[in-house]
Design an enzyme around this catalytic site. Structure first.
Site, PDB file in Angstrom:
ATOM      1  N   LYS A 139      -0.407   3.978  -2.686  1.00 28.31           N
ATOM      2  CA  LYS A 139       0.913   4.522  -2.331  1.00 28.31           C
ATOM      3  C   LYS A 139       1.486   5.486  -3.388  1.00 28.31           C
ATOM      4  O   LYS A 139       1.152   6.657  -3.378  1.00 28.31           O
ATOM      5  CB  LYS A 139       1.869   3.379  -2.034  1.00 28.31           C
ATOM      6  CG  LYS A 139       1.556   2.681  -0.702  1.00 28.31           C
ATOM      7  CD  LYS A 139       2.681   1.765  -0.317  1.00 28.31           C
ATOM      8  CE  LYS A 139       2.392   0.964   0.930  1.00 28.31           C
ATOM      9  NZ  LYS A 139       2.684   1.659   2.148  1.00 28.31           N
ATOM     10  N   TYR A 172       1.863   2.191  14.928  1.00 26.18           N
ATOM     11  CA  TYR A 172       2.430   1.041  15.647  1.00 26.18           C
ATOM     12  C   TYR A 172       3.235   1.502  16.862  1.00 26.18           C
ATOM     13  O   TYR A 172       4.354   1.063  17.088  1.00 26.18           O
ATOM     14  CB  TYR A 172       3.327   0.210  14.719  1.00 26.18           C
ATOM     15  CG  TYR A 172       2.658  -0.133  13.407  1.00 26.18           C
ATOM     16  CD1 TYR A 172       1.608  -1.042  13.378  1.00 26.18           C
ATOM     17  CD2 TYR A 172       3.056   0.470  12.215  1.00 26.18           C
ATOM     18  CE1 TYR A 172       0.970  -1.346  12.185  1.00 26.18           C
ATOM     19  CE2 TYR A 172       2.423   0.172  11.022  1.00 26.18           C
ATOM     20  CZ  TYR A 172       1.380  -0.736  11.018  1.00 26.18           C
ATOM     21  OH  TYR A 172       0.754  -1.023   9.843  1.00 26.18           O
ATOM     22  N   ASP A 200      -2.190  -7.683  -4.768  1.00 29.87           N
ATOM     23  CA  ASP A 200      -2.052  -6.435  -4.014  1.00 29.87           C
ATOM     24  C   ASP A 200      -0.753  -5.772  -4.477  1.00 29.87           C
ATOM     25  O   ASP A 200       0.335  -6.163  -4.068  1.00 29.87           O
ATOM     26  CB  ASP A 200      -2.028  -6.750  -2.510  1.00 29.87           C
ATOM     27  CG  ASP A 200      -1.785  -5.505  -1.663  1.00 29.87           C
ATOM     28  OD1 ASP A 200      -1.419  -4.459  -2.229  1.00 29.87           O
ATOM     29  OD2 ASP A 200      -1.940  -5.593  -0.428  1.00 29.87           O
ATOM     30  N   TYR A 240       1.451  -8.785   3.699  1.00 21.02           N
ATOM     31  CA  TYR A 240       0.907  -7.626   4.425  1.00 21.02           C
ATOM     32  C   TYR A 240      -0.075  -6.924   3.496  1.00 21.02           C
ATOM     33  O   TYR A 240       0.257  -6.643   2.332  1.00 21.02           O
ATOM     34  CB  TYR A 240       2.016  -6.658   4.853  1.00 21.02           C
ATOM     35  CG  TYR A 240       1.415  -5.428   5.504  1.00 21.02           C
ATOM     36  CD1 TYR A 240       1.028  -5.449   6.844  1.00 21.02           C
ATOM     37  CD2 TYR A 240       1.149  -4.278   4.752  1.00 21.02           C
ATOM     38  CE1 TYR A 240       0.405  -4.356   7.421  1.00 21.02           C
ATOM     39  CE2 TYR A 240       0.531  -3.183   5.324  1.00 21.02           C
ATOM     40  CZ  TYR A 240       0.165  -3.221   6.653  1.00 21.02           C
ATOM     41  OH  TYR A 240      -0.467  -2.146   7.222  1.00 21.02           O
TER      42      TYR A 240
HETATM   43  N1  PMP Z   1      -1.001  -3.520   0.935  1.00 19.10           N
HETATM   44  C1  PMP Z   1       0.336  -3.424   0.908  1.00 19.10           C
HETATM   45  C2  PMP Z   1       1.123  -4.399   0.085  1.00 19.10           C
HETATM   46  C3  PMP Z   1       0.982  -2.430   1.626  1.00 19.10           C
HETATM   47  O1  PMP Z   1       2.319  -2.352   1.614  1.00 19.10           O
HETATM   48  C4  PMP Z   1       0.194  -1.510   2.365  1.00 19.10           C
HETATM   49  C5  PMP Z   1       0.835  -0.387   3.168  1.00 19.10           C
HETATM   50  N2  PMP Z   1       2.026  -0.650   3.749  1.00 19.10           N
HETATM   51  C6  PMP Z   1      -1.188  -1.641   2.363  1.00 19.10           C
HETATM   52  C7  PMP Z   1      -1.755  -2.661   1.628  1.00 19.10           C
HETATM   53  C8  PMP Z   1      -2.076  -0.718   3.153  1.00 19.10           C
HETATM   54  O2  PMP Z   1      -2.074   0.553   2.590  1.00 19.10           O
HETATM   55  P1  PMP Z   1      -2.478   1.836   3.469  1.00 19.10           P
HETATM   56  O3  PMP Z   1      -1.405   1.994   4.484  1.00 19.10           O
HETATM   57  O4  PMP Z   1      -2.544   2.940   2.462  1.00 19.10           O
HETATM   58  O5  PMP Z   1      -3.808   1.542   4.077  1.00 19.10           O
END
Ligand code: PMP
Length: 704
Positions: free
Chosen positions: A549, A291, A520, A419
């Protein structure tokens, strides 16, 4: 080197430590002699070097360590005939103990305990105290690499803390190969650079001179071959066996070491050159950051190493980590069990394609993940990042609906403020404003957005918070393949904690509307919210669940998308297959590390740790509530948030935080903390205090 610089001895003042660590493949291999001879070689080359023993054992009690003691006498005698360097003794001992034993025992006998971090500080303070008189320190360890400093750490930890190249000294004789190869493997495992391997013949074995010569020569040949095979270009030096250490002997040794002295001079200069400023400048010339602009370049700190809850910068500053590297390093950095799993799997099989092949790390991990997930999830698809796991979830939902003839169901419904990642499908279900959908208009599929779950986690549930979702499903229900959302905590879209009853209500609405439900849990999974998966707060099972993560404890990129048996069968009916298959699917290294991360979680200390983080952040962040500019303070599990009324100046705040010795990276209106689970509570209090100070001083506006 010294003579070439007109500013002489003062030029190194305040410079990063410039040193080489000398260690052995065992005790009594000639380390001290080699250090002394190298000291001579360096001084002959014009380098103001000093030999330093961070820890010396076997120094009689009550006596100061003086030139009368053995090692210092050896160092001094090697340079006795050279003119002294003003203000620089040939040698120095930083801590001494009387028992001639391993440092951990010698220290314990005097009621002391050695810590690698403290010894590293001793060395840095010593370097500073020399006020630029020394250009290079030769740090001689005690014994070999794995000599313990305490129950947890050994000499290697001191070397790693200082991050210095290592000169490994070994005896050349029978058994030399085994000791040298084990030591080299230990150095490699810790990511330490080898400056050189020097072999000094041990006492002759009971073989004839001719056989002995063959053995010694073969040892050298073999070690050179092994180093070359591992891509290491460090020299293997052969030193003479010397009967007595007189002036001529020192000269002979120093001459044998002069190429190394030359190399060290250049090496240390190069190492200094790669320090912070240079690295950041090179980065700014070539690399793009998340970003960020590639024109108006972002402020950067150069990280050199990490451990526990600390990030170490190239200038030696150590920052208390408040971010767990974007939720991932839940168990802190360089966790020995995660690294051990990584090494062990790397030695066996780093990766094989997953089409037509399988392996134990993947199967074990899938089984164990399903045991932790809400009941009903039955099948795991491994992906290589969170965003891809979300793409997989969306594709699963579409293929499922197609499989049952619901071909109109091609859209997704999701609350605002979410997100889900940065790939196109994932981005289409991110909040349209913070996800900047306008930038990609025309490319992104048009999804259906409903009001953000308005009912706070810490307030009684308000059923009206589901009204918008209900209306939207009534209206668009027939077009919706699935509803996707982050359960309980909306992360990067606003760090918002909402009531679990919202999830219960939404689950029922999805069932009525015939849409699937995707959770998610990429950010919320693995204990961060106080439950293993946040779905547990509501006691519901989604049809599809994504995690990532903290799955590998922040060591490697890996994510997983799990689905129910019903979804799997729906996708794969009538001979259909699921159409996705990344090259690095189920990477064996990542799966092995994830297994070790689950082992750590299965010890069940995380609940207590998260409760500790939660209490400490409530106490530490609550006082921010009354400060001007603060809109809200909220804490859930291991997540603490100070929401400001206006967007903050991230660059100014980052600078302020780093000056205060902490790593916190705010975004938009949010200054937030999610420290590694095992962070000492004093560090968590410090993180909170620095956040409070930043808000109090207005550092979020302009920087102070
Ligand atoms: N979903 C959520 C809830 C996230 O917080 C993130 C990463 N911040 C992602 C998906 C995307 O994961 P990545 O950065 O490993 O592609």
């Amino acid at each position: 080197m010294r003579g070439a610089d007109s500013t002489g001895g003062t030029r190194r003042r305040g410079c990063p430590l410039c040193a080489v660590f000398v260690s052995g493949t065992g005790t009594d291999v000639g380390k001290t002699v080699l250090t002394a001879a190298l000291l001579r070689a360096l001084r002959l080359a014009g380098v103001a070097a000093q030999a330093v023993k961070p820890v010396q054992t076997g120094v009689p009690a009550g006596e100061e360590y003086t030139a009368q003691q053995a090692d210092a006498r050896v160092y001094a005698s090697a340079v006795a005939d050279l003119s002294p360097v003003p203000g620089l003794a040939p040698a120095s001992v930083l801590r001494s103990f009387s028992l001639p034993a391993s440092p951990h025992l010698a220290a314990a006998c005097q009621g002391k305990r050695l810590e690698a971090a403290e010894l590293a500080q001793d060395v840095l303070k010593h370097w500073e105290s020399l006020n630029g008189a020394a250009e290079l320190l030769l740090l001689e360890g005690a014994g070999g690499l794995c000599v313990p400093l305490n129950e947890r750490e050994d000499m290697l930890d001191l070397m790693a803390a200082l991050d210095l190249p290592v000169l490994l000294v070994g005896g050349n004789g029978l058994g030399a190969l085994n000791h040298a190869l084990l030591s080299l493997a230990a150095l490699r495992d810790r990511g330490l650079g080898l400056a050189a391997l020097a072999l000094i013949p041990t006492q002759p074995a009971t073989v004839g001179a001719e056989d002995e010569a063959r053995i010694l020569a073969d040892n050298l040949r073999m070690l050179r071959a092994r180093l070359a095979r591992s891509g290491c270009d460090a020299p293997v030096l052969e030193l003479p066996r010397l009967a007595r250490l007189d002036g001529a002997a020192w000269q002979r040794l120093a001459e044998a070491l002069s190429p190394l002295a030359e190399k060290l001079t250049h090496w240390t200069e190069r190492a200094r050159g790669e320090m912070a400023a240079d690295l950041v400048a090179r980065d700014h010339g070539t690399v793009w950051h998340p970003y960020a602009s590639a024109v108006a370049l972002p402020p950067l700190c150069a990280a050199r190493s990490s451990h526990d809850n600390r990030i170490v910068l190239t200038d030696g500053r150590e920052l208390i980590d408040g971010m767990s590297s974007w939720w991932s390093a839940a168990h802190g950095y360089n966790h020995p069990r995660l690294l051990a799993a990584l090494r062990s799997q790397a030695g066996r099989m780093p990766h094989v394609m997953f089409g037509g092949l399988t392996h134990a790390p993947a199967v074990d991990l899938a089984e164990r993940l399903l045991q932790h997930m809400p009941p009903g999830l039955e099948r795991v698809f491994f992906a290589d990042s969170g965003s891809v796991a979300v793409e997989v979830a969306l594709k699963m939902a579409l293929q499922y609906q197609q499989g049952r003839g619901e071909t109109r169901r091609t859209r997704f419904l999701t609350p605002r403020g979410g997100y889900h990642g940065d790939t196109l499908g994932a981005m289409s279900v991110c909040d349209p404003v913070t996800g900047m959908h306008s930038l990609f208009a025309g490319l992104l599929p048009q999804q259906i957005f409903v009001e953000r779950p308005s009912c706070r986690f810490d307030m009684p549930f308000d059923p009206a918070s589901l009204d918008d979702a209900r209306r939207a499903l009534e209206h668009h229900g027939q077009e919706v393949a699935a509803v996707i959302l982050e359960p309980v905590v909306q992360g990067a879209g606003g760090m918002w904690f909402y009531h679990p009853d919202y999830l219960r209500g939404l689950t029922a609405l999805c069932r009525e509307a015939g849409t699937l439900l995707i959770f998610d849990e990429i950010a919320t999974g693995f204990g961060r919210t106080g439950k293993f998966f946040a779905a547990e707060w509501a006691g519901v099972t989604p049809d599809i669940l994504c995690c990532g993560k903290a799955l590998t404890g922040g060591v490697l990129t890996l994510a997983a998308t799990a689905c129910t048996g019903d979804v799997a069968r729906g996708i794969c009916g009538a001979g259909r297959v699921f159409m996705h298959g990344p090259t690095f699917m189920a990477n064996a290294l990542a799966c092995a590390v994830a297994g070790a991360a689950l082992d750590i979680l299965d010890e069940n200390r995380w609940q207590m740790q998260i409760a500790g983080l939660e209490a400490a952040m409530r106490k530490g962040l609550e006082p921010c509530r009354s400060l001007p500019g603060v809109a809200d303070v909220r804490v859930l599990g291991g997540i603490g948030v100070v929401e400001m009324e206006q967007p903050v100046n991230t660059a100014a705040l980052q600078r302020f935080f780093v000056e205060q010795g902490v790593w916190i990276r705010p975004f938009n209106r949010l200054i937030y903390l999610m420290p590694p689970y095992a962070s000492p509570l004093a560090d968590v209090s410090r993180l909170c205090a620095v956040v409070k100070e930043a808000v109090h001083r207005g550092a979020y506006r302009t920087g102070v």
